[in-house]
Design an enzyme around this catalytic site. Structure first.
Site, mmCIF file in Angstrom:
data_model
loop_
_atom_site.group_PDB
_atom_site.id
_atom_site.type_symbol
_atom_site.label_atom_id
_atom_site.label_comp_id
_atom_site.label_asym_id
_atom_site.label_seq_id
_atom_site.Cartn_x
_atom_site.Cartn_y
_atom_site.Cartn_z
ATOM 1 N N ILE A 1 0.831 -1.202 0.000
ATOM 2 C CA ILE A 1 0.000 0.000 0.000
ATOM 3 C C ILE A 1 0.862 1.247 0.000
ATOM 4 O O ILE A 1 0.626 2.194 -0.749
ATOM 5 C CB ILE A 1 -0.952 0.000 1.220
ATOM 6 C CG1 ILE A 1 -1.902 -1.190 1.162
ATOM 7 C CG2 ILE A 1 -1.734 1.306 1.298
ATOM 8 C CD1 ILE A 1 -2.848 -1.176 -0.008
ATOM 9 N N HIS B 1 11.056 0.733 7.426
ATOM 10 C CA HIS B 1 11.982 0.038 8.314
ATOM 11 C C HIS B 1 12.972 -0.818 7.535
ATOM 12 O O HIS B 1 14.085 -1.060 7.985
ATOM 13 C CB HIS B 1 11.183 -0.822 9.304
ATOM 14 C CG HIS B 1 11.980 -1.265 10.484
ATOM 15 N ND1 HIS B 1 11.711 -2.419 11.189
ATOM 16 C CD2 HIS B 1 13.069 -0.716 11.085
ATOM 17 C CE1 HIS B 1 12.584 -2.547 12.170
ATOM 18 N NE2 HIS B 1 13.416 -1.527 12.130
ATOM 19 N N ILE C 1 8.865 3.221 13.317
ATOM 20 C CA ILE C 1 7.869 4.117 13.918
ATOM 21 C C ILE C 1 7.730 3.898 15.419
ATOM 22 O O ILE C 1 7.164 4.748 16.133
ATOM 23 C CB ILE C 1 6.487 3.964 13.239
ATOM 24 C CG1 ILE C 1 5.954 2.536 13.373
ATOM 25 C CG2 ILE C 1 6.553 4.412 11.780
ATOM 26 C CD1 ILE C 1 4.523 2.370 12.893
ATOM 27 N N LYS D 1 -10.720 -5.272 9.468
ATOM 28 C CA LYS D 1 -10.545 -6.163 10.617
ATOM 29 C C LYS D 1 -10.629 -5.415 11.949
ATOM 30 O O LYS D 1 -10.655 -6.031 13.013
ATOM 31 C CB LYS D 1 -9.226 -6.913 10.494
ATOM 32 C CG LYS D 1 -9.223 -7.889 9.316
ATOM 33 C CD LYS D 1 -7.866 -8.499 9.061
ATOM 34 C CE LYS D 1 -7.945 -9.496 7.907
ATOM 35 N NZ LYS D 1 -8.358 -8.878 6.637
ATOM 36 N N VAL E 1 -6.610 -6.286 -0.237
ATOM 37 C CA VAL E 1 -6.201 -5.797 -1.545
ATOM 38 C C VAL E 1 -5.531 -6.935 -2.306
ATOM 39 O O VAL E 1 -4.722 -7.675 -1.759
ATOM 40 C CB VAL E 1 -5.259 -4.576 -1.441
ATOM 41 C CG1 VAL E 1 -6.035 -3.339 -1.062
ATOM 42 C CG2 VAL E 1 -4.136 -4.822 -0.460
ATOM 43 N N VAL F 1 -3.823 -13.389 -0.010
ATOM 44 C CA VAL F 1 -4.183 -14.729 -0.451
ATOM 45 C C VAL F 1 -3.802 -15.007 -1.902
ATOM 46 O O VAL F 1 -3.435 -16.136 -2.250
ATOM 47 C CB VAL F 1 -5.698 -14.956 -0.219
ATOM 48 C CG1 VAL F 1 -6.529 -14.080 -1.138
ATOM 49 C CG2 VAL F 1 -6.071 -16.400 -0.383
#
Length: 606
Positions: free
Chosen positions: A290, A311, A339, A406, A444, A451
């Site tokens: 994303i 990271h 972060i 979620k 997405v 998946v």
């Protein structure tokens, strides 16, 4: 050499035909009772005809032609050669013989010669065509769509680039096009005839050439084609048709995204440009699926500087190189930072003073976070707190949190931590000059760990494909359209909202697996087995985008909704977050109990 031998054989066959024609003509003229002068004449006639007819046929190129490809012009040349050779032979034999060659013999000789010489070539052509059709390695292909696009595709098939395809005809649902011909190819039927046409013509490939119809209809047609067990290709968009031209490069394989059946997202470009253009924009998690797409799309609106924070150094390097190549004049700043490191995040904000922040950095794998709940809390909750606090402190204009479906009635630690992150930015908005907003969407397609890549890897290994439960459904969206809506939500935010993206209809994971197997050229359960593994810890059968309390209201964008904001007491939230922090630092087994205090809807999984 083999061709010359075949043509030599053909020459001998022609001589035999000439002799047979002359003999049969004399035989029928004299009813089988030849008298002496005509016997000698017959042999003389055969000898003369062999020379003159053979010379004429050679002159007209009858032994330089590939007769399996013969057309009307070749047959006409053959008739000329036989007729001229016959006329010369008749004249010469009549002069050299004791008696004139009977006209009836000459006429019957011509008739028989034309019939047999032409017949031999026709038979040869038929035999060779049947042999070549049996050896034809070209791919029998149908075009779905007999409109402008289909006609352009058919025209492309005449070029060398598509020489490995054998175009059979068209399929189209318009009744008035049935049985018409386009570029010499018939419209054979409509969608109800598809399976029959595939069987009759041994179709191996169907090209869908209807770029202007709604995506939902395209999705239906793809499913019909897949049911026929053929390979499917598609012309993806009407934009590929420019001034009546199309390239074979525009024809691509059907992908899973085409099966979603949703029309593309249309963004308010002006609104986005107003708040991103000439601004310093920070994207956290910039190396992820994303985050990297956020960077690509934000870069297209010409920010003053784009900060790529992540990271992992490899993923940040990759997206930086990609963007520098595509936007050579733009300023990019790669930042390696965690972060969870409050001091480092403070340094970033103090140095660059970002005006717009897209916070996409997160741990997102549900089963993995169930096994490592403390890491989910540290990254998703306190990492978000660090970035949001710095945005507030250093005067960021807009802050957009990338959340998840979620977070709604969460049954997983990951979902609960995303819900706490939403709550925190909502509470901070009440006292900050920064406009804080969250954007919530489902899965997405193609993101790392999702998946689809997992299924593709399993198919590549020959299976089995593993599905947790046959009843499991999920909302899906492509990465580019999800990111476009995230950026759009930032444009319309007034602060404090939870935006919910319209994900379309939920997709059954089992059907997705079956479709992906078929798109890979295999038959599910036959070529590639599917195994059911059971629901993993923290997973749901059905995902939700809203709680019962939130409801939803429309925005000016047809695909974006706003959940009704909850009243969150900032002081109480800080107290609970401090408890959560103490538990994380102490690595207590009571972590989930503390999460339940913050998110009462979190159904603890034993």
């Amino acid at each position: 050499m083999a061709v010359k031998k075949k043509l030599a054989v053909l020459f001998i066959v022609d001589l035999i035909i000439i002799w047979f024609s002359i003999y049969s003509a004399y035989y029928f003229r004299f009813e089988g009772k030849l008298v002496e002068p005509y016997v000698n004449q017959m042999f003389l006639y055969c000898a003369i005809s062999s020379v003159l007819c053979g010379a004429c046929m050679a002159y007209f190129g009858m032994y330089r032609k590939m007769w399996q490809y013969a057309s009307i012009s070749e047959m006409f040349a053959m008739c000329q050669a036989v007729a001229i050779g016959w006329a010369l032979s008749y004249a010469a034999a009549s002069v050299l013989s004791e008696v004139r060659v009977p006209l009836a013999v000459a006429v019957r000789t011509l008739e028989t010669s034309l019939l047999l010489v032409g017949g031999v070539r026709v038979i040869w052509r038929v035999i060779r065509l049947r042999q070549s059709s049996g050896m034809d390695k070209r791919i029998p292909t149908l075009i779905y769509g007999a409109g402008d696009c289909g006609a352009l595709v058919a025209r492309e098939f005449k070029g060398a680039a598509m020489a490995d395809h054998k175009l059979i005809g068209f399929v189209d649902d318009a009744r008035d096009k049935l049985h018409l011909t386009i570029h010499g190819l018939p419209v054979l039927g409509n969608r109800t005839d598809l399976s029959t046409l595939v069987e009759v013509f041994k179709i191996k490939e169907i090209i869908i050439a209807i770029p202007s119809v709604p995506r939902s209809q395209v999705s239906e047609i793809i499913n019909l084609c897949m049911a026929s067990g053929v390979q499917i290709k598609i012309i993806p968009a009407i934009n590929d048709l420019i001034k009546g031209k199309i390239s074979v490069n525009a024809i691509r394989n059907v992908d899973v995204e085409d099966l979603l059946g949703r029309d593309p997202v249309h963004a308010d470009l002006q609104g986005i440009a107003d708040y991103v253009h000439n601004k310093v924009v920070l994207v956290t998690g910039a190396g992820g699926s994303i985050g990297s797409e956020l960077c690509r799309q934000v870069a297209s609106f010409a920010p003053d500087k784009l900060l790529l924070l992540g990271h992992g150094e490899n993923s940040i390097y990759t997206i930086e190189m990609e963007l520098k190549h595509k936007y050579p004049g733009m300023l990019f700043e790669p930042i390696i930072a965690d972060i969870q490191d409050r001091k480092r995040i403070e340094e970033v904000f103090d140095t660059y003073r970002p005006q717009v922040v897209f916070h996409a950095a997160a741990h997102k794998h549900v089963p993995l976070m169930e096994k490592n709940p403390a890491e989910a809390v540290k990254n998703n909750v306190f990492g978000t707190q660090n970035v949001a606090d710095c945005a507030d402190k250093y005067g960021t204009e807009r802050f957009v949190l990338v959340s998840s479906d979620k977070a709604v009635n969460p049954t997983s630690v990951m979902g609960a931590t995303k819900r706490i992150a939403e709550m925190y930015v909502q509470s901070l908005n009440a006292s900050s000059r920064t406009r804080f907003a969250s954007v919530r969407f489902g899965n997405v397609l193609g993101s790392r760990g999702s998946v689809i890549p997992a299924f593709k890897a399993q198919i590549a290994r020959g299976g089995p494909v593993t599905v947790t439960d046959p009843q499991m459904v999920r909302y899906f969206m492509t990465i580019p359209e999800a990111v476009q809506l995230v950026i759009q939500a930032g444009a319309i935010s007034q602060g404090g909202e939870i935006f919910i993206l319209d994900m379309g209809e939920p997709v059954q994971i089992l059907k997705l697996a079956e479709d992906l197997i078929r798109l890979s050229g295999y038959e599910p359960y036959i070529d590639i087995p599917i195994h059911f593994t059971g629901i993993r810890e923290g997973e749901k059968l059905f995902e939700e985008l809203l709680t019962a309390e939130e409801g939803a209201t429309k925005t000016q964008h047809a695909r974006i909704y706003i959940g009704k904001p909850e009243v969150i007491q900032q002081e109480d939230l800080y107290v609970e977050l401090q408890k959560l922090n103490n538990v994380v630092l102490g690595n207590s087994e009571d972590l989930k109990d503390v999460i339940v205090q913050l998110v009462p809807l979190f159904a603890r999984v034993s």
